[in-house]
Motif scaffolding. Structure first.
Motif, PDB file in Angstrom:
ATOM      1  N   THR A 238       0.824  -1.214   0.000  1.00  0.00           N
ATOM      2  CA  THR A 238       0.000   0.000   0.000  1.00  0.00           C
ATOM      3  C   THR A 238       0.855   1.261   0.000  1.00  0.00           C
ATOM      4  OG1 THR A 238      -1.717  -1.206   1.191  1.00  0.00           O
ATOM      5  CG2 THR A 238      -1.850   1.185   1.245  1.00  0.00           C
ATOM      6  N   ARG A 239       2.062   1.148   0.538  1.00  0.00           N
ATOM      7  CA  ARG A 239       2.972   2.301   0.623  1.00  0.00           C
ATOM      8  C   ARG A 239       3.149   2.982  -0.730  1.00  0.00           C
ATOM      9  NH1 ARG A 239       8.298   2.077  -0.369  1.00  0.00           N
ATOM     10  NH2 ARG A 239       7.949  -0.146  -0.711  1.00  0.00           N
ATOM     11  N   VAL A 240       3.136   2.213  -1.821  1.00  0.00           N
ATOM     12  CA  VAL A 240       3.346   2.783  -3.157  1.00  0.00           C
ATOM     13  C   VAL A 240       2.214   3.743  -3.518  1.00  0.00           C
ATOM     14  CG1 VAL A 240       3.393   2.195  -5.625  1.00  0.00           C
ATOM     15  CG2 VAL A 240       4.800   0.907  -3.991  1.00  0.00           C
ATOM     16  N   ASN A 323      13.050   4.732  -8.900  1.00  0.00           N
ATOM     17  CA  ASN A 323      14.481   4.475  -9.108  1.00  0.00           C
ATOM     18  C   ASN A 323      15.098   5.813  -9.487  1.00  0.00           C
ATOM     19  OD1 ASN A 323      14.714   1.533  -8.717  1.00  0.00           O
ATOM     20  ND2 ASN A 323      13.369   1.415 -10.495  1.00  0.00           N
ATOM     21  N   ARG A 324      15.784   6.425  -8.563  1.00  0.00           N
ATOM     22  CA  ARG A 324      16.184   7.821  -8.721  1.00  0.00           C
ATOM     23  C   ARG A 324      17.682   7.952  -8.996  1.00  0.00           C
ATOM     24  NH1 ARG A 324      13.916  12.062  -4.465  1.00  0.00           N
ATOM     25  NH2 ARG A 324      15.244  10.998  -2.949  1.00  0.00           N
ATOM     26  N   ALA A 341      12.027   1.453  -4.047  1.00  0.00           N
ATOM     27  CA  ALA A 341      10.716   0.821  -4.001  1.00  0.00           C
ATOM     28  C   ALA A 341      10.534  -0.157  -2.852  1.00  0.00           C
ATOM     29  CB  ALA A 341      10.444   0.096  -5.316  1.00  0.00           C
ATOM     30  N   LEU A 342      11.594  -0.569  -2.182  1.00  0.00           N
ATOM     31  CA  LEU A 342      11.484  -1.610  -1.165  1.00  0.00           C
ATOM     32  C   LEU A 342      10.942  -1.051   0.151  1.00  0.00           C
ATOM     33  CD1 LEU A 342      14.862  -3.460  -1.762  1.00  0.00           C
ATOM     34  CD2 LEU A 342      12.575  -4.225  -2.438  1.00  0.00           C
TER      35      LEU A 342
END
Length: 437
Positions: A238-240, A323-324, A341-342
């Protein structure tokens, strides 16, 4: 939200401030191009590092708003504040990729987390590592939860200004769909992450960044751990969804189009190199803060120096790609890819395993991007990322094939299982000790 680099000492900026800041951004892009064109810039052995965001809880596992006191108690430079007063962040020191990098990373993070835990106990709190603290309620995420620092106040005020004062609306599907609203960015502080850094040479950046974009969906599918938010069963990760909506400055706009989101998976494959991503941040997103440093980045670059690019890094740090790209002036200047993303947690061992999978899969797929990218339009990578966040290992992902038609569907659990031995082999090929890989 992570560190922003340049110190922010006030929370309001004038139109003249933003004009000067925008001019410095353009100069920073030109300076970056000059530095990247230098033979040998950014070369050196690969290294890795990590940032871990954590939650502080009381004896009932409810958020404890004691981060400031705990930070003061630790006096550890590896620990820093985060957006909300129940969050902190631990930063590892960089370590060479060759050898036993994950053991070294783990020992450093264990030490930092142990120091936070010790200090937290002095204030009746303990540390929890997870993508979203499942005991959070909406009442825990009101404006008084935000850390009272100028940089956070400035970010919040600017995003609310760009939204025209409209409330932040959250709409997340799931078993118990969530529709709610908040007046500030504090909901973002509920999302805690593990961010893994990989140092790369400029000539390898585009290839490795594309590989990271490909690898992210199957790795995230295997790593998700935050299905709950304010009592609702939502996405596997859900964090995304939460992060994207909680800092969305776009608000309700007329017409049939919406400008790019500040939190996103990106808008296309990087073809030429890191400069594309910094230029994209400047072109697509209005500055949120306008603090200028003393350095003239263009003059520094023209004189052969390594500019700090403070304004460019500050602005780029307020554009949250999963991905920065990272430019760091340290050690003669170098580039990194930040794999964002993790989720945090649930244990240090889990995080190291997830980091190893992410790094290994990225290195493995870098060998295939020349044939994969023509067979895999970027929109499919974008789709994969959000499907993995929603459904975890049960997600149906698309994957490029050497023979037409490409791509073809594959369950995330099957893709992850197929990538694991390749990831392990890539780590060993990069010099990681066999037993550690």
């Amino acid at each position: 939200m992570g560190r922003m680099g340049l110190a922010i000492e006030r929370d309001a900026f004038s139109a003249a401030d933003f004009e000067a800041f925008s001019r410095r951004l353009r100069e920073g892009l030109e300076a970056l191009a000059l530095v990247l064109a230098r033979p040998g810039f950014g070369e050196g052995p690969a290294s890795i590092g990590a940032e871990v965001e954590l939650s502080l809880v009381d004896g009932a596992a409810r958020p404890a708003l004691v981060a400031g006191a705990v930070l003061a108690e630790t006096d550890d430079p590896r620990v820093t504040v985060e957006l909300n007063r129940f969050n902190l962040e631990c930063n590892s020191r960089p370590v060479p990729l060759a050898g036993r990098p994950l053991a070294a990373l783990g020992a450093d993070l264990e030490s930092a987390l142990g120091e936070v835990a010790r200090a937290a106990r002095r204030h009746g709190a303990s540390v929890v590592l997870t993508g979203i603290l499942p005991t959070l309620g909406e009442g825990d995420l009101q404006r008084d939860a935000m850390t009272d620092l100028p940089r956070f106040r400035a970010l919040s005020a600017s995003i609310r200004r760009l939204r025209g004062g409209a409330a932040f609306e959250l709409r997340i599907d799931g078993d118990d769909p969530l529709v709610t609203a908040c007046d500030d960015v504090t909901f973002e502080g509920a999302a805690t992450s593990l961010q893994v850094h990989l140092r790369v040479a400029p000539r390898d950046f585009a290839r490795l960044h594309a590989a990271a974009q490909l690898a992210t969906a199957p790795v995230l599918a295997a790593a998700g751990n935050s299905p709950l938010f304010v009592g609702h069963r939502l996405w596997e990760e859900t964090r995304v969804a939460l992060f994207k909506q909680a800092v969305d400055e776009r608000g309700d706009l007329p017409g049939d189009w919406r400008p790019p989101a500040r939190v996103s998976f990106g808008y296309g494959w990087v073809r030429d190199g890191v400069h594309e991503l910094f230029a994209e941040s400047v072109a697509l997103h209005a500055p949120l803060v306008a603090a200028c440093g003393a350095e003239d980045p263009l003059a520094c670059a023209r004189d052969g120096g390594v500019p700090r690019l403070e304004e460019l890094r500050l602005h780029h740090g307020t554009v949250w790609r999963w991905n920065r790209a990272v430019y760091d002036p340290a050690d003669g200047g170098h580039l990194r890819i930040e794999l964002r993303a993790l989720p945090s947690g649930p244990t240090l061992a889990d995080m190291l395993a997830n980091a190893a999978f992410a790094l290994g899969a990225t290195l493995a797929l870098a060998d295939d991007v020349d044939w994969m990218l023509p067979a895999f339009p970027f929109e499919y990578a974008h789709r994969n990322f959000y499907r993995a966040a929603q459904h975890g290992l049960g997600a149906e992902l698309l994957w490029p094939e050497r023979s037409a038609p490409s791509p073809r569907p594959l369950l995330a659990r099957e893709l992850a299982a197929a990538l694991l031995p390749r990831a392990r082999h890539a780590l060993v090929s990069a010099g990681v000790d066999d037993a550690e890989a």
